[in-house]
Scaffold this motif. Sequence first.
Motif, PDB file in Angstrom:
ATOM      1  N   ASN A 280       0.812  -1.225   0.000  1.00 44.60           N
ATOM      2  CA  ASN A 280       0.000   0.000   0.000  1.00 44.60           C
ATOM      3  C   ASN A 280       0.847   1.276   0.000  1.00 44.60           C
ATOM      4  O   ASN A 280       0.453   2.300   0.572  1.00 44.60           O
ATOM      5  N   GLY A 281       2.022   1.182  -0.630  1.00 41.00           N
ATOM      6  CA  GLY A 281       2.889   2.345  -0.729  1.00 41.00           C
ATOM      7  C   GLY A 281       3.597   2.709   0.561  1.00 41.00           C
ATOM      8  O   GLY A 281       4.174   3.794   0.676  1.00 41.00           O
ATOM      9  N   MET A 282       3.570   1.815   1.519  1.00 41.91           N
ATOM     10  CA  MET A 282       4.227   2.094   2.797  1.00 41.91           C
ATOM     11  C   MET A 282       5.728   2.276   2.604  1.00 41.91           C
ATOM     12  O   MET A 282       6.368   1.545   1.848  1.00 41.91           O
ATOM     13  N   GLN A 283       6.293   3.249   3.300  1.00 42.77           N
ATOM     14  CA  GLN A 283       7.718   3.536   3.230  1.00 42.77           C
ATOM     15  C   GLN A 283       8.469   2.537   4.101  1.00 42.77           C
ATOM     16  O   GLN A 283       8.148   2.356   5.277  1.00 42.77           O
ATOM     17  N   MET A 284       9.463   1.873   3.530  1.00 38.25           N
ATOM     18  CA  MET A 284      10.257   0.908   4.283  1.00 38.25           C
ATOM     19  C   MET A 284      11.581   0.681   3.573  1.00 38.25           C
ATOM     20  O   MET A 284      11.754   1.082   2.420  1.00 38.25           O
ATOM     21  N   ARG A 285      12.494   0.041   4.261  1.00 34.15           N
ATOM     22  CA  ARG A 285      13.765  -0.277   3.623  1.00 34.15           C
ATOM     23  C   ARG A 285      13.530  -1.360   2.567  1.00 34.15           C
ATOM     24  O   ARG A 285      12.983  -2.422   2.868  1.00 34.15           O
ATOM     25  N   ALA A 286      13.952  -1.072   1.360  1.00 28.61           N
ATOM     26  CA  ALA A 286      13.748  -2.009   0.248  1.00 28.61           C
ATOM     27  C   ALA A 286      14.818  -1.752  -0.808  1.00 28.61           C
ATOM     28  O   ALA A 286      15.145  -0.592  -1.098  1.00 28.61           O
ATOM     29  N   TRP A 287      15.324  -2.812  -1.374  1.00 30.86           N
ATOM     30  CA  TRP A 287      16.328  -2.677  -2.431  1.00 30.86           C
ATOM     31  C   TRP A 287      15.683  -2.262  -3.749  1.00 30.86           C
ATOM     32  O   TRP A 287      16.346  -1.756  -4.636  1.00 30.86           O
ATOM     33  N   TYR A 288      14.374  -2.487  -3.860  1.00 32.41           N
ATOM     34  CA  TYR A 288      13.618  -2.096  -5.052  1.00 32.41           C
ATOM     35  C   TYR A 288      12.137  -2.184  -4.716  1.00 32.41           C
ATOM     36  O   TYR A 288      11.746  -2.801  -3.717  1.00 32.41           O
ATOM     37  N   ASP A 289      11.334  -1.571  -5.536  1.00 31.06           N
ATOM     38  CA  ASP A 289       9.889  -1.639  -5.362  1.00 31.06           C
ATOM     39  C   ASP A 289       9.369  -2.990  -5.851  1.00 31.06           C
ATOM     40  O   ASP A 289       9.959  -3.611  -6.753  1.00 31.06           O
ATOM     41  N   ILE A 290       8.310  -3.457  -5.245  1.00 23.20           N
ATOM     42  CA  ILE A 290       7.581  -4.642  -5.729  1.00 23.20           C
ATOM     43  C   ILE A 290       6.204  -4.139  -6.128  1.00 23.20           C
ATOM     44  O   ILE A 290       5.374  -3.822  -5.282  1.00 23.20           O
ATOM     45  N   LYS A 291       5.993  -4.055  -7.430  1.00 21.81           N
ATOM     46  CA  LYS A 291       4.759  -3.445  -7.925  1.00 21.81           C
ATOM     47  C   LYS A 291       3.628  -4.438  -8.094  1.00 21.81           C
ATOM     48  O   LYS A 291       2.469  -4.068  -8.202  1.00 21.81           O
TER      49      LYS A 291
ATOM     50  N   PHE B  46       2.429  -8.928  -7.501  1.00 15.33           N
ATOM     51  CA  PHE B  46       2.742 -10.275  -7.042  1.00 15.33           C
ATOM     52  C   PHE B  46       3.015 -11.209  -8.224  1.00 15.33           C
ATOM     53  O   PHE B  46       3.337 -12.374  -8.032  1.00 15.33           O
ATOM     54  N   ASP B  47       2.887 -10.687  -9.434  1.00 13.21           N
ATOM     55  CA  ASP B  47       3.151 -11.476 -10.630  1.00 13.21           C
ATOM     56  C   ASP B  47       4.600 -11.953 -10.597  1.00 13.21           C
ATOM     57  O   ASP B  47       5.530 -11.156 -10.455  1.00 13.21           O
ATOM     58  N   PHE B  48       4.806 -13.256 -10.754  1.00 13.06           N
ATOM     59  CA  PHE B  48       6.142 -13.822 -10.620  1.00 13.06           C
ATOM     60  C   PHE B  48       7.110 -13.303 -11.684  1.00 13.06           C
ATOM     61  O   PHE B  48       8.314 -13.275 -11.481  1.00 13.06           O
ATOM     62  N   ASN B  49       6.583 -12.904 -12.832  1.00 12.45           N
ATOM     63  CA  ASN B  49       7.450 -12.470 -13.923  1.00 12.45           C
ATOM     64  C   ASN B  49       7.850 -11.006 -13.824  1.00 12.45           C
ATOM     65  O   ASN B  49       8.731 -10.553 -14.557  1.00 12.45           O
ATOM     66  N   SER B  50       7.217 -10.262 -12.932  1.00 14.89           N
ATOM     67  CA  SER B  50       7.523  -8.836 -12.871  1.00 14.89           C
ATOM     68  C   SER B  50       7.500  -8.298 -11.442  1.00 14.89           C
ATOM     69  O   SER B  50       7.217  -7.133 -11.228  1.00 14.89           O
ATOM     70  N   ARG B  51       7.825  -9.142 -10.473  1.00 12.20           N
ATOM     71  CA  ARG B  51       7.747  -8.664  -9.094  1.00 12.20           C
ATOM     72  C   ARG B  51       8.918  -7.755  -8.732  1.00 12.20           C
ATOM     73  O   ARG B  51       8.794  -6.903  -7.868  1.00 12.20           O
ATOM     74  N   ALA B  52      10.071  -7.912  -9.377  1.00 11.64           N
ATOM     75  CA  ALA B  52      11.225  -7.068  -9.075  1.00 11.64           C
ATOM     76  C   ALA B  52      11.291  -5.901 -10.045  1.00 11.64           C
ATOM     77  O   ALA B  52      11.329  -6.089 -11.257  1.00 11.64           O
ATOM     78  N   ASP B  53      11.287  -4.684  -9.516  1.00 10.36           N
ATOM     79  CA  ASP B  53      11.385  -3.478 -10.336  1.00 10.36           C
ATOM     80  C   ASP B  53      12.812  -3.328 -10.843  1.00 10.36           C
ATOM     81  O   ASP B  53      13.731  -3.093 -10.057  1.00 10.36           O
ATOM     82  N   LEU B  54      13.011  -3.477 -12.145  1.00 13.48           N
ATOM     83  CA  LEU B  54      14.351  -3.511 -12.721  1.00 13.48           C
ATOM     84  C   LEU B  54      15.142  -2.242 -12.424  1.00 13.48           C
ATOM     85  O   LEU B  54      16.328  -2.313 -12.088  1.00 13.48           O
ATOM     86  N   ALA B  55      14.514  -1.081 -12.534  1.00 14.03           N
ATOM     87  CA  ALA B  55      15.233   0.172 -12.280  1.00 14.03           C
ATOM     88  C   ALA B  55      15.775   0.208 -10.857  1.00 14.03           C
ATOM     89  O   ALA B  55      16.925   0.618 -10.617  1.00 14.03           O
TER      90      ALA B  55
ATOM     91  N   ALA C 163      22.076  -2.384  -7.181  1.00 12.10           N
ATOM     92  CA  ALA C 163      23.275  -3.116  -7.583  1.00 12.10           C
ATOM     93  C   ALA C 163      24.450  -2.166  -7.755  1.00 12.10           C
ATOM     94  O   ALA C 163      25.588  -2.472  -7.364  1.00 12.10           O
ATOM     95  N   ALA C 164      24.201  -0.991  -8.327  1.00 12.46           N
ATOM     96  CA  ALA C 164      25.264   0.002  -8.496  1.00 12.46           C
ATOM     97  C   ALA C 164      25.773   0.485  -7.143  1.00 12.46           C
ATOM     98  O   ALA C 164      26.981   0.690  -6.952  1.00 12.46           O
ATOM     99  N   ALA C 165      24.851   0.658  -6.183  1.00  9.17           N
ATOM    100  CA  ALA C 165      25.243   1.109  -4.843  1.00  9.17           C
ATOM    101  C   ALA C 165      26.089   0.053  -4.146  1.00  9.17           C
ATOM    102  O   ALA C 165      27.087   0.371  -3.478  1.00  9.17           O
ATOM    103  N   VAL C 166      25.724  -1.216  -4.277  1.00 11.86           N
ATOM    104  CA  VAL C 166      26.504  -2.291  -3.664  1.00 11.86           C
ATOM    105  C   VAL C 166      27.847  -2.436  -4.373  1.00 11.86           C
ATOM    106  O   VAL C 166      28.872  -2.722  -3.742  1.00 11.86           O
TER     107      VAL C 166
ATOM    108  N   TYR D  57      15.231 -15.128  -5.685  1.00 12.16           N
ATOM    109  CA  TYR D  57      14.877 -15.397  -7.077  1.00 12.16           C
ATOM    110  C   TYR D  57      15.704 -14.481  -7.964  1.00 12.16           C
ATOM    111  O   TYR D  57      16.613 -13.791  -7.474  1.00 12.16           O
ATOM    112  N   MET D  58      15.417 -14.436  -9.242  1.00 14.58           N
ATOM    113  CA  MET D  58      16.210 -13.637 -10.173  1.00 14.58           C
ATOM    114  C   MET D  58      15.338 -12.593 -10.855  1.00 14.58           C
ATOM    115  O   MET D  58      14.208 -12.878 -11.259  1.00 14.58           O
ATOM    116  N   CYS D  59      15.875 -11.396 -10.979  1.00 12.20           N
ATOM    117  CA  CYS D  59      15.183 -10.320 -11.685  1.00 12.20           C
ATOM    118  C   CYS D  59      15.375 -10.488 -13.185  1.00 12.20           C
ATOM    119  O   CYS D  59      16.513 -10.551 -13.664  1.00 12.20           O
ATOM    120  N   GLU D  60      14.282 -10.607 -13.925  1.00 12.34           N
ATOM    121  CA  GLU D  60      14.284 -10.710 -15.380  1.00 12.34           C
ATOM    122  C   GLU D  60      15.329 -11.717 -15.886  1.00 12.34           C
ATOM    123  O   GLU D  60      16.287 -11.357 -16.568  1.00 12.34           O
TER     124      GLU D  60
END
Length: 223
Positions: free
Chosen positions: A65-76, A78-87, A93-96, A145-148
């Motif tokens: 519900n748009g709650m602010q929290m620590r996250a490496w990326y947004d999860i837009k 529950f679809d398994f093929n697009s749960r990880a926001d690539l941007a 990944a660049a920060a790490v 899991y793996m992003c894209e």
Amino acid sequence: MSEVLLPFVEVCTRPNPTACVIWMHGLGDSGHGFAPIVKELKLPESLAVRFLFPHAPERPVTINNGMQMRAWYDIKSFDFNSRADLAGVQESAAAVSRLVDNQISQGIAAERIVLGGFSQGGVIALHLGTRIKHKLAGIMALSTYMCEPDKLAAQASDTNKTTPIMMAHGDHDEVVPHFLGNAAYKILADNGFNATWTTYNMQHNVCYQEIQDIASWLEKVFC
């Protein structure tokens, strides 16, 4: 995300460390979440390791519900093929990667650095570890899991094709279903990466046997 290094919790097993593990937490957690695991690993006295547990930036997470929290990326979705926001994955990944470069500048050889992560953090470890130009000691991906994955073949670097990749997952994981982790393992194997796959009788967490196996694996990759 700025060029400033991510904040992190640092735990060293011995003075003057010669190896480093950069371990990313899961959604809504922080670097403090996994820091206590270092004592549980009971690494040998001969192994001086610096563990860095970075804090993901705070951001709104769509599925919560748009709650602010620590996250490496947004999860837009529950679809398994697009749960990880690539941007977001690329940004984190660049920060790490900057943390990796920082450790190298402090005298830790790239081949003595392990990238690891749990859940969302594991997504970052896999994404960066398969694309980074530095030769690493190992990559550890827990309950993740793996992003894209369809983009891996075109984007992967050959640098870490022989680098040990430890993948571990719970048989009863309802947050990141077992099949998603296994699919990531198969994609890695199909693309020539040196990945192993182990399952445990657990949910979306870590267990005692897994901690023991992580300790044994770290001893091997740092030997």
